[in-house]
Design a protein around this motif. Structure first.
Motif, PDB file in Angstrom:
ATOM      1  N   ARG A 184       4.687  54.644 -22.883  1.00 22.78           N
ATOM      2  CA  ARG A 184       5.704  53.899 -24.005  1.00 22.78           C
ATOM      3  C   ARG A 184       6.276  53.213 -24.223  1.00 22.78           C
ATOM      4  NH1 ARG A 184      11.362  54.205 -21.951  1.00 22.78           N
ATOM      5  NH2 ARG A 184      11.629  55.027 -22.830  1.00 22.78           N
ATOM      6  N   ASP A 185       6.360  52.298 -23.606  1.00 23.99           N
ATOM      7  CA  ASP A 185       5.543  50.411 -23.635  1.00 23.99           C
ATOM      8  C   ASP A 185       4.948  49.598 -24.449  1.00 23.99           C
ATOM      9  OD1 ASP A 185       8.050  50.977 -21.524  1.00 23.99           O
ATOM     10  OD2 ASP A 185       7.383  50.718 -20.086  1.00 23.99           O
ATOM     11  N   ILE A 186       4.698  50.397 -25.469  1.00 22.06           N
ATOM     12  CA  ILE A 186       4.565  49.796 -26.327  1.00 22.06           C
ATOM     13  C   ILE A 186       4.947  49.884 -27.797  1.00 22.06           C
ATOM     14  CG2 ILE A 186       2.741  51.827 -27.299  1.00 22.06           C
ATOM     15  CD1 ILE A 186       0.811  50.134 -27.126  1.00 22.06           C
ATOM     16  N   CYS A 187       4.823  48.342 -28.642  1.00 27.87           N
ATOM     17  CA  CYS A 187       4.987  48.704 -30.083  1.00 27.87           C
ATOM     18  C   CYS A 187       4.560  47.104 -31.107  1.00 27.87           C
ATOM     19  CB  CYS A 187       6.672  47.530 -30.522  1.00 27.87           C
ATOM     20  SG  CYS A 187       7.057  45.982 -29.095  1.00 27.87           S
ATOM     21  N   ARG A 188       4.623  47.497 -31.876  1.00 33.92           N
ATOM     22  CA  ARG A 188       4.111  46.937 -32.500  1.00 33.92           C
ATOM     23  C   ARG A 188       5.278  46.582 -33.677  1.00 33.92           C
ATOM     24  NH1 ARG A 188       1.062  48.447 -37.088  1.00 33.92           N
ATOM     25  NH2 ARG A 188      -0.619  47.675 -38.807  1.00 33.92           N
ATOM     26  N   PHE A 189       4.470  44.671 -34.449  1.00 34.58           N
ATOM     27  CA  PHE A 189       5.302  44.538 -36.091  1.00 34.58           C
ATOM     28  C   PHE A 189       4.337  44.163 -36.964  1.00 34.58           C
ATOM     29  CE2 PHE A 189       8.678  44.502 -32.137  1.00 34.58           C
ATOM     30  CZ  PHE A 189       9.922  44.268 -33.451  1.00 34.58           C
ATOM     31  N   ALA A 207       8.958  33.508 -32.002  1.00 30.22           N
ATOM     32  CA  ALA A 207       9.756  33.497 -31.417  1.00 30.22           C
ATOM     33  C   ALA A 207       9.812  34.609 -31.550  1.00 30.22           C
ATOM     34  CB  ALA A 207      12.083  33.541 -32.064  1.00 30.22           C
ATOM     35  N   LEU A 208       9.100  35.942 -31.679  1.00 30.02           N
ATOM     36  CA  LEU A 208       9.128  37.038 -31.547  1.00 30.02           C
ATOM     37  C   LEU A 208       8.317  36.692 -29.986  1.00 30.02           C
ATOM     38  CD1 LEU A 208       9.159  39.871 -31.717  1.00 30.02           C
ATOM     39  CD2 LEU A 208       7.049  39.831 -33.238  1.00 30.02           C
ATOM     40  N   ALA A 209       7.604  35.924 -30.164  1.00 32.19           N
ATOM     41  CA  ALA A 209       6.539  36.134 -29.040  1.00 32.19           C
ATOM     42  C   ALA A 209       7.285  35.914 -28.167  1.00 32.19           C
ATOM     43  CB  ALA A 209       5.713  35.311 -29.583  1.00 32.19           C
ATOM     44  N   ALA A 210       7.918  34.883 -27.722  1.00 32.27           N
ATOM     45  CA  ALA A 210       9.044  34.209 -26.562  1.00 32.27           C
ATOM     46  C   ALA A 210       9.853  34.979 -26.429  1.00 32.27           C
ATOM     47  CB  ALA A 210       9.400  32.906 -26.818  1.00 32.27           C
ATOM     48  N   ASP A 211      10.535  35.772 -26.700  1.00 35.78           N
ATOM     49  CA  ASP A 211      11.263  37.651 -26.948  1.00 35.78           C
ATOM     50  C   ASP A 211      10.092  38.193 -25.654  1.00 35.78           C
ATOM     51  OD1 ASP A 211      14.000  38.212 -26.428  1.00 35.78           O
ATOM     52  OD2 ASP A 211      12.721  39.869 -27.195  1.00 35.78           O
ATOM     53  N   PHE A 212       9.395  38.486 -26.389  1.00 32.00           N
ATOM     54  CA  PHE A 212       8.484  39.391 -25.304  1.00 32.00           C
ATOM     55  C   PHE A 212       8.224  39.575 -24.002  1.00 32.00           C
ATOM     56  CE2 PHE A 212       5.084  41.391 -24.230  1.00 32.00           C
ATOM     57  CZ  PHE A 212       4.739  42.721 -24.447  1.00 32.00           C
ATOM     58  N   VAL A 213       7.637  37.261 -23.836  1.00 32.12           N
ATOM     59  CA  VAL A 213       7.328  37.526 -22.717  1.00 32.12           C
ATOM     60  C   VAL A 213       8.329  36.976 -21.597  1.00 32.12           C
ATOM     61  CG1 VAL A 213       6.316  34.234 -22.321  1.00 32.12           C
ATOM     62  CG2 VAL A 213       5.068  36.111 -23.684  1.00 32.12           C
ATOM     63  N   ALA A 219      12.611  39.884 -16.926  1.00 30.59           N
ATOM     64  CA  ALA A 219      13.214  40.397 -16.752  1.00 30.59           C
ATOM     65  C   ALA A 219      14.677  40.156 -17.319  1.00 30.59           C
ATOM     66  CB  ALA A 219      14.160  40.410 -15.765  1.00 30.59           C
ATOM     67  N   ARG A 220      14.303  39.175 -18.531  1.00 33.95           N
ATOM     68  CA  ARG A 220      15.560  39.131 -19.974  1.00 33.95           C
ATOM     69  C   ARG A 220      16.067  40.065 -20.655  1.00 33.95           C
ATOM     70  NH1 ARG A 220      18.098  34.495 -17.644  1.00 33.95           N
ATOM     71  NH2 ARG A 220      17.213  32.887 -17.006  1.00 33.95           N
ATOM     72  N   SER A 221      16.785  40.011 -20.983  1.00 36.37           N
ATOM     73  CA  SER A 221      17.236  41.266 -22.324  1.00 36.37           C
ATOM     74  C   SER A 221      16.655  40.497 -23.421  1.00 36.37           C
ATOM     75  CB  SER A 221      18.487  41.461 -22.477  1.00 36.37           C
ATOM     76  OG  SER A 221      19.202  41.563 -21.771  1.00 36.37           O
ATOM     77  N   ALA A 227      13.522  45.596 -28.199  1.00 40.41           N
ATOM     78  CA  ALA A 227      14.208  46.379 -27.757  1.00 40.41           C
ATOM     79  C   ALA A 227      14.952  47.998 -28.766  1.00 40.41           C
ATOM     80  CB  ALA A 227      15.245  46.249 -27.371  1.00 40.41           C
ATOM     81  N   ASP A 228      14.145  48.142 -30.197  1.00 39.11           N
ATOM     82  CA  ASP A 228      14.554  48.755 -30.546  1.00 39.11           C
ATOM     83  C   ASP A 228      12.895  49.305 -30.896  1.00 39.11           C
ATOM     84  OD1 ASP A 228      17.313  49.221 -31.023  1.00 39.11           O
ATOM     85  OD2 ASP A 228      17.360  48.110 -32.940  1.00 39.11           O
TER      86      ASP A 228
END
Length: 252
Positions: A184-189, A207-213, A219-221, A227-228
Motif C-alpha cells: 500500500r505504500d506506493i504512489c505515483r505522480f 522538492a517532491l524528491a527531497a520531501d520523499f527522501v 521519519a519526517r512528516s 501523504a495523500d
C-alpha cells in the motif's frame, strides 16, 4: 593483430556529496542511479555521473540536518544488456553503504534505466524506500512482467512526465498498479507536459524528491500531497498530478 576488449571496471561509489554544516554522523544514505542504455558494454560515460551531481547536492542540502549522505553510483557498464547488471551494481552499492556506515536506511533514487535498477534492487535489506523517476520499463509478455514482490515493505514513489517520448509513462502506471496490490505504500505522480528529463518542472520534482527522501529515511512528516497519494487507493494515488508551486510551498 586483433585487439582485446579491456575488462570492465568494478562498480564503485562516487565520493559522498555533503554540504557545509552537515553533522559528521551519517544517519541515512541516498544512492543515485544514473540513466543508461538498453544495450551497451561500453564503460559508463563520465557525463552521466556528472549530470547527477546537481541533484545530489540538492538532496544533500535538504537532508543536511538529518545526517544524509548522497552517493552517485558508477556502473560497470552503461547498458542494461538483458542481465540487469545495473540492478546488481545497485545491490553491491547497498552492501557497500552497510560496510561504510553500518545499519542505516538507504533510499535508491534512479532515473530512466536507473529507475528500473532502483525498483529491481529495492528488496535489499538495507533499502527502505525507492524513488523511480521516468523509469525505463520495456513492454513485456504477460509471463515476463517486471517483478514487484521485492518492493513489499518499502516506500515507493514513481514520478513520470506525461510527454515522455523515451520511456512510456503508461508502463510505470501499470507497474505501480500491480505493486499496489501487495504494497500500500506506493504512489505515483504525473508531471503534466514534461518530458523524460523532467526539466520543465525541475524545482517541483526536486522538492517532491527531497520531501520523499526525508520522510522515508528520517521519519519526517510527508508534505500533504505525498501523504495523500500514499493513502489514496488506485487509480487516484497512482495518477496524482504534481501541482505547480509544490517546491515553493515546501520552502515557504
Amino acid at each position: 593483430m586483433a585487439q582485446r576488449a579491456l575488462p570492465l571496471p568494478a562498480a564503485r561509489l562516487g565520493r559522498a556529496v555533503n554540504t557545509a554544516g552537515a553533522p559528521p554522523e551519517v544517519s541515512g544514505v541516498v544512492l543515485l542511479l544514473p540513466d543508461g542504455e538498453a544495450d551497451s558494454r561500453r564503460r559508463p560515460s563520465p557525463f552521466s555521473y556528472a549530470a547527477q551531481l546537481p541533484f545530489a547536492r540538492t538532496l544533500a542540502r535538504a537532508g543536511r540536518g538529518d545526517g544524509l549522505a548522497v552517493h552517485v553510483l558508477r556502473y560497470r557498464a552503461r547498458g542494461w544488456n538483458g542481465d540487469a547488471a545495473p540492478a546488481a551494481d545497485a545491490r553491491w552499492a547497498a552492501d557497500e553503504v552497510v560496510r561504510r556506515y553500518g545499519d542505516v536506511p538507504v533510499c535508491l533514487v534512479g532515473h530512466g534505466m536507473g529507475g528500473r535498477a532502483a525498483l529491481r534492487a529495492g528488496g535489499h535489506d538495507a533499502v527502505n524506500s525507492v524513488l523511480a523517476m521516468a523509469p525505463w520499463l520495456p513492454e513485456q509478455a504477460t509471463d515476463e512482467l517486471e517483478p514487484v514482490k521485492q518492493l513489499v515493505g518499502r516506500r515507493v514513489l514513481i514520478v513520470h512526465g506525461t510527454n515522455d517520448a523515451h520511456t512510456d509513462p503508461e508502463l510505470s502506471y501499470r507497474l505501480a498498479e500491480r505493486a499496489k496490490k501487495s504494497n500500500r505504500d506506493i504512489c505515483r505522480f504525473e508531471v503534466h507536459s514534461d518530458g523524460h528529463a523532467l526539466r520543465q518542472h525541475r524545482s517541483e520534482v526536486e522538492a517532491l524528491a527531497a520531501d520523499f527522501v526525508r520522510g522515508s529515511l528520517f521519519a519526517r512528516s510527508y508534505a500533504r500531497p505525498v501523504a495523500d497519494a500514499l493513502a489514496a487507493p488506485p487509480p487516484l494515488g497512482l495518477r496524482m498530478p504534481l501541482a505547480a508551486g509544490f517546491g515553493k510551498s515546501l520552502r515557504g
